[in-house]
Scaffold this motif. Structure first.
Motif, PDB file in Angstrom:
ATOM      1  N   ARG A  11      21.379  -0.680 -58.532  1.00  0.00           N
ATOM      2  CA  ARG A  11      21.555   0.929 -58.448  1.00  0.00           C
ATOM      3  C   ARG A  11      21.235   2.255 -57.862  1.00  0.00           C
ATOM      4  NH1 ARG A  11      25.250   3.686 -61.587  1.00  0.00           N
ATOM      5  NH2 ARG A  11      25.751   2.556 -63.445  1.00  0.00           N
ATOM      6  N   HIS A  12      21.206   2.700 -56.580  1.00  0.00           N
ATOM      7  CA  HIS A  12      20.124   3.626 -56.191  1.00  0.00           C
ATOM      8  C   HIS A  12      21.409   5.015 -55.623  1.00  0.00           C
ATOM      9  CE1 HIS A  12      17.187   4.731 -53.129  1.00  0.00           C
ATOM     10  NE2 HIS A  12      19.165   5.626 -52.330  1.00  0.00           N
ATOM     11  N   VAL A  13      20.754   6.044 -56.132  1.00  0.00           N
ATOM     12  CA  VAL A  13      20.767   7.217 -56.131  1.00  0.00           C
ATOM     13  C   VAL A  13      20.174   8.452 -55.233  1.00  0.00           C
ATOM     14  CG1 VAL A  13      21.123   9.443 -57.409  1.00  0.00           C
ATOM     15  CG2 VAL A  13      21.316   7.593 -59.210  1.00  0.00           C
ATOM     16  N   LEU A  14      21.024   8.636 -54.583  1.00  0.00           N
ATOM     17  CA  LEU A  14      20.506  10.016 -53.270  1.00  0.00           C
ATOM     18  C   LEU A  14      21.165  10.956 -53.835  1.00  0.00           C
ATOM     19  CD1 LEU A  14      18.643   9.927 -50.676  1.00  0.00           C
ATOM     20  CD2 LEU A  14      21.480  10.012 -50.025  1.00  0.00           C
ATOM     21  N   THR A  15      19.603  12.088 -53.505  1.00  0.00           N
ATOM     22  CA  THR A  15      19.811  13.749 -53.286  1.00  0.00           C
ATOM     23  C   THR A  15      20.229  14.250 -52.032  1.00  0.00           C
ATOM     24  OG1 THR A  15      20.126  14.384 -56.095  1.00  0.00           O
ATOM     25  CG2 THR A  15      20.398  15.813 -54.999  1.00  0.00           C
ATOM     26  N   VAL A  16      20.622  15.087 -51.538  1.00  0.00           N
ATOM     27  CA  VAL A  16      20.605  15.151 -49.973  1.00  0.00           C
ATOM     28  C   VAL A  16      21.094  17.009 -50.003  1.00  0.00           C
ATOM     29  CG1 VAL A  16      20.341  13.524 -48.778  1.00  0.00           C
ATOM     30  CG2 VAL A  16      22.794  15.005 -49.776  1.00  0.00           C
ATOM     31  N   PRO A  17      20.501  17.760 -49.579  1.00  0.00           N
ATOM     32  CA  PRO A  17      21.143  18.900 -48.619  1.00  0.00           C
ATOM     33  C   PRO A  17      22.616  18.873 -48.578  1.00  0.00           C
ATOM     34  CG  PRO A  17      19.070  18.911 -48.069  1.00  0.00           C
ATOM     35  CD  PRO A  17      19.417  17.407 -48.626  1.00  0.00           C
ATOM     36  N   LEU A  56      34.238  11.870 -48.070  1.00  0.00           N
ATOM     37  CA  LEU A  56      33.749  12.203 -49.609  1.00  0.00           C
ATOM     38  C   LEU A  56      32.423  13.561 -49.443  1.00  0.00           C
ATOM     39  CD1 LEU A  56      34.585   9.850 -52.193  1.00  0.00           C
ATOM     40  CD2 LEU A  56      35.235  11.852 -51.448  1.00  0.00           C
ATOM     41  N   VAL A  57      31.612  12.365 -48.708  1.00  0.00           N
ATOM     42  CA  VAL A  57      30.134  13.731 -47.990  1.00  0.00           C
ATOM     43  C   VAL A  57      30.590  14.884 -47.307  1.00  0.00           C
ATOM     44  CG1 VAL A  57      28.307  13.815 -47.066  1.00  0.00           C
ATOM     45  CG2 VAL A  57      28.455  12.081 -49.117  1.00  0.00           C
ATOM     46  N   THR A  58      31.363  14.083 -46.272  1.00  0.00           N
ATOM     47  CA  THR A  58      32.438  15.935 -44.990  1.00  0.00           C
ATOM     48  C   THR A  58      32.689  16.886 -46.160  1.00  0.00           C
ATOM     49  OG1 THR A  58      32.256  13.658 -42.898  1.00  0.00           O
ATOM     50  CG2 THR A  58      33.219  15.879 -43.686  1.00  0.00           C
ATOM     51  N   ASN A  59      33.802  16.388 -47.199  1.00  0.00           N
ATOM     52  CA  ASN A  59      34.312  17.682 -47.659  1.00  0.00           C
ATOM     53  C   ASN A  59      33.829  18.098 -48.872  1.00  0.00           C
ATOM     54  OD1 ASN A  59      36.967  16.578 -47.264  1.00  0.00           O
ATOM     55  ND2 ASN A  59      37.555  15.490 -48.783  1.00  0.00           N
ATOM     56  N   SER A  60      32.488  17.364 -49.515  1.00  0.00           N
ATOM     57  CA  SER A  60      31.696  18.920 -50.061  1.00  0.00           C
ATOM     58  C   SER A  60      30.851  19.147 -48.914  1.00  0.00           C
ATOM     59  CB  SER A  60      30.556  18.248 -50.755  1.00  0.00           C
ATOM     60  OG  SER A  60      30.743  16.370 -51.575  1.00  0.00           O
ATOM     61  N   SER A  70      22.741  21.006 -53.243  1.00  0.00           N
ATOM     62  CA  SER A  70      22.316  20.151 -52.872  1.00  0.00           C
ATOM     63  C   SER A  70      23.570  19.408 -53.090  1.00  0.00           C
ATOM     64  CB  SER A  70      21.360  19.045 -53.403  1.00  0.00           C
ATOM     65  OG  SER A  70      21.319  19.174 -55.224  1.00  0.00           O
ATOM     66  N   LEU A  71      23.433  18.016 -52.700  1.00  0.00           N
ATOM     67  CA  LEU A  71      24.821  16.523 -53.301  1.00  0.00           C
ATOM     68  C   LEU A  71      24.090  15.029 -53.377  1.00  0.00           C
ATOM     69  CD1 LEU A  71      26.049  14.112 -50.754  1.00  0.00           C
ATOM     70  CD2 LEU A  71      26.936  16.368 -49.970  1.00  0.00           C
TER      71      LEU A  71
END
Length: 146
Positions: A11-17, A56-60, A70-71
């Motif tokens: 498991r890895h979690v990443l939060t970005v603007p 998915l990231v592009t849609n966000s 952030s996402l």
């Protein structure tokens, strides 16, 4: 998240603007993370996973940036499963991605996910102010039935 996804050992979690550069950062992080877990760059699930993740990231970025500064992307994997989720705080719930009426990026996601033998679950946040789109892809090729 399903109990099957929760049981995946990696498991890895990443939060970005929620900015356009997030697409590149998330994709590069995914490639490095999956490689660390032994999922080779030439694995048949990797191309579809990176394409779906990028969409998915592009849609966000395109649709949620005003309400979600952030996402968060969660990556998970086990011996036979690769899973990832993109979470933002926009309240719109896209529904089932495999719907025949999906358009644009959602249609691409649905088509690639289905071709790769994957599944999708969209989960609303408890307060209704956001959602996570979970994608699960098999890491082992599907066995042909005789």
């Amino acid at each position: 998240m399903s109990s099957a996804t929760a049981a995946l050992p990696h498991r890895h979690v990443l939060t970005v603007p929620t900015l356009p550069a997030a697409v590149r950062v998330v994709r590069e992080t995914a490639e490095m993370t999956f490689a660390e877990w032994g999922i080779a760059a030439d694995h048949p699930a990797l191309g579809p996973a990176l394409l779906i993740l990028s969409e998915l990231v592009t849609n966000s970025v395109r649709h949620a940036a005003d309400t979600s500064p952030s996402l968060t992307v969660t990556f998970a994997a086990g011996d036979d499963t690769l899973a990832f989720a993109v979470h933002d705080r926009h309240p719109h719930h896209p529904g089932v991605l495999a719907a025949a009426t999906a358009g644009g990026g959602l249609a691409v996601i649905a088509e690639v996910m289905t071709a790769a033998g994957g599944t999708c679950v969209v989960r609303r946040d408890a307060d209704g102010g956001g959602k996570s789109v979970w994608i699960t892809l098999p890491l082992q090729p599907a066995k042909a039935t005789p």
